[in-house]
Design a protein around this motif. Structure first.
Motif, PDB file in Angstrom:
ATOM      1  N   HIS A   1      25.683 -39.484 -32.279  1.00  0.00           N
ATOM      2  CA  HIS A   1      26.309 -40.106 -31.099  1.00  0.00           C
ATOM      3  C   HIS A   1      25.322 -40.347 -29.956  1.00  0.00           C
ATOM      4  O   HIS A   1      25.690 -40.933 -28.947  1.00  0.00           O
ATOM      5  CB  HIS A   1      27.485 -39.257 -30.612  1.00  0.00           C
ATOM      6  CG  HIS A   1      27.082 -37.963 -29.980  1.00  0.00           C
ATOM      7  ND1 HIS A   1      26.625 -36.888 -30.703  1.00  0.00           N
ATOM      8  CD2 HIS A   1      27.044 -37.584 -28.681  1.00  0.00           C
ATOM      9  CE1 HIS A   1      26.337 -35.894 -29.885  1.00  0.00           C
ATOM     10  NE2 HIS A   1      26.575 -36.292 -28.645  1.00  0.00           N
ATOM     11  N   LEU A   2      24.071 -39.924 -30.121  1.00  0.00           N
ATOM     12  CA  LEU A   2      23.075 -40.093 -29.079  1.00  0.00           C
ATOM     13  C   LEU A   2      22.165 -41.270 -29.387  1.00  0.00           C
ATOM     14  O   LEU A   2      22.060 -41.707 -30.526  1.00  0.00           O
ATOM     15  CB  LEU A   2      22.229 -38.822 -28.937  1.00  0.00           C
ATOM     16  CG  LEU A   2      22.985 -37.537 -28.613  1.00  0.00           C
ATOM     17  CD1 LEU A   2      22.046 -36.348 -28.626  1.00  0.00           C
ATOM     18  CD2 LEU A   2      23.715 -37.657 -27.285  1.00  0.00           C
TER      19      LEU A   2
ATOM     20  N   TRP B   1      16.365 -38.086 -25.626  1.00  0.00           N
ATOM     21  CA  TRP B   1      17.686 -38.543 -26.067  1.00  0.00           C
ATOM     22  C   TRP B   1      18.526 -38.897 -24.851  1.00  0.00           C
ATOM     23  O   TRP B   1      18.296 -38.399 -23.753  1.00  0.00           O
ATOM     24  CB  TRP B   1      18.393 -37.503 -26.936  1.00  0.00           C
ATOM     25  CG  TRP B   1      18.645 -36.166 -26.308  1.00  0.00           C
ATOM     26  CD1 TRP B   1      17.868 -35.046 -26.429  1.00  0.00           C
ATOM     27  CD2 TRP B   1      19.749 -35.789 -25.467  1.00  0.00           C
ATOM     28  NE1 TRP B   1      18.418 -34.013 -25.717  1.00  0.00           N
ATOM     29  CE2 TRP B   1      19.570 -34.429 -25.118  1.00  0.00           C
ATOM     30  CE3 TRP B   1      20.863 -36.468 -24.969  1.00  0.00           C
ATOM     31  CZ2 TRP B   1      20.466 -33.737 -24.311  1.00  0.00           C
ATOM     32  CZ3 TRP B   1      21.754 -35.785 -24.151  1.00  0.00           C
ATOM     33  CH2 TRP B   1      21.553 -34.433 -23.831  1.00  0.00           C
TER      34      TRP B   1
ATOM     35  N   ASP C   1      22.739 -39.627 -23.827  1.00  0.00           N
ATOM     36  CA  ASP C   1      24.159 -39.689 -24.154  1.00  0.00           C
ATOM     37  C   ASP C   1      24.795 -40.650 -23.159  1.00  0.00           C
ATOM     38  O   ASP C   1      25.030 -40.301 -22.007  1.00  0.00           O
ATOM     39  CB  ASP C   1      24.796 -38.305 -24.062  1.00  0.00           C
ATOM     40  CG  ASP C   1      26.266 -38.317 -24.497  1.00  0.00           C
ATOM     41  OD1 ASP C   1      26.850 -39.413 -24.647  1.00  0.00           O
ATOM     42  OD2 ASP C   1      26.822 -37.214 -24.667  1.00  0.00           O
TER      43      ASP C   1
ATOM     44  N   SER D   1      27.733 -41.977 -23.554  1.00  0.00           N
ATOM     45  CA  SER D   1      29.193 -41.946 -23.668  1.00  0.00           C
ATOM     46  C   SER D   1      29.845 -41.333 -22.428  1.00  0.00           C
ATOM     47  O   SER D   1      31.063 -41.363 -22.293  1.00  0.00           O
ATOM     48  CB  SER D   1      29.619 -41.168 -24.915  1.00  0.00           C
ATOM     49  OG  SER D   1      29.341 -39.781 -24.762  1.00  0.00           O
TER      50      SER D   1
ATOM     51  N   TYR E   1      20.185 -30.239 -27.285  1.00  0.00           N
ATOM     52  CA  TYR E   1      21.238 -31.257 -27.179  1.00  0.00           C
ATOM     53  C   TYR E   1      22.477 -30.759 -26.446  1.00  0.00           C
ATOM     54  O   TYR E   1      23.452 -31.480 -26.318  1.00  0.00           O
ATOM     55  CB  TYR E   1      21.648 -31.740 -28.576  1.00  0.00           C
ATOM     56  CG  TYR E   1      20.509 -32.346 -29.345  1.00  0.00           C
ATOM     57  CD1 TYR E   1      19.890 -33.510 -28.914  1.00  0.00           C
ATOM     58  CD2 TYR E   1      20.048 -31.750 -30.510  1.00  0.00           C
ATOM     59  CE1 TYR E   1      18.837 -34.066 -29.625  1.00  0.00           C
ATOM     60  CE2 TYR E   1      18.998 -32.305 -31.232  1.00  0.00           C
ATOM     61  CZ  TYR E   1      18.405 -33.466 -30.777  1.00  0.00           C
ATOM     62  OH  TYR E   1      17.370 -34.013 -31.481  1.00  0.00           O
TER      63      TYR E   1
END
Length: 135
Positions: free
Chosen positions: A18-19, A27, A29, A31, A107
């Motif tokens: 999802h990253l 990374w 995110d 979202s 993460y």
């Protein structure tokens, strides 16, 4: 935030699907808003034990490609190159107070920054593309 089911990944590293990823081992995110930025498990393993993290102040404007965080380990001093453009809204003080949280959970609890992204789409890799560059 990862379920650690990615055992077939190269070097048995976790690369959450999802990253998004940069070639410089950061990374993102996207979202959530503001977007969360950190270093990958691969980068954390390469650095070794982190002893110091220098984070920018909230409100700092960053451009993709800027060196925005300085990570110091027993092996080297390494800058984190921003994978995105925007404004830093939050920094992870827990990570700067205890850098081992970054290598222990890169993460999750080891996130570094939350950045309010500009409208332009960052040029990032998905998990499969990132896995190919760390083989």
């Amino acid at each position: 935030m990862s379920d650690n089911t990615e055992e077939e990944q190269p070097l048995n590293l976790d690369i959450p699907d999802h990253l998004s990823y940069s070639e410089e081992h950061a990374w993102v995110d996207e979202s959530v808003s503001p977007a969360i930025v950190g270093i990958t498990e691969y980068a954390a393993n390469q650095m070794g034990e982190l002893v110091f993290v220098d984070l920018p102040e909230p409100g700092t404007r960053v451009e993709a490609g800027d060196e925005i965080v300085e990570l110091e380990s027993s092996k080297a001093v390494q800058p984190l190159v921003s994978p995105v453009s925007g404004t830093v809204r939050y920094v992870n003080h827990e990570a700067s107070d205890d850098p081992s949280v970054i290598t222990g959970d890169p993460y999750g609890e080891g996130w570094l920054l939350k950045i309010e992204l500009d409208d332009d789409e960052p040029d990032l890799l998905d998990a499969a593309e990132y896995a190919k560059i760390i083989r």
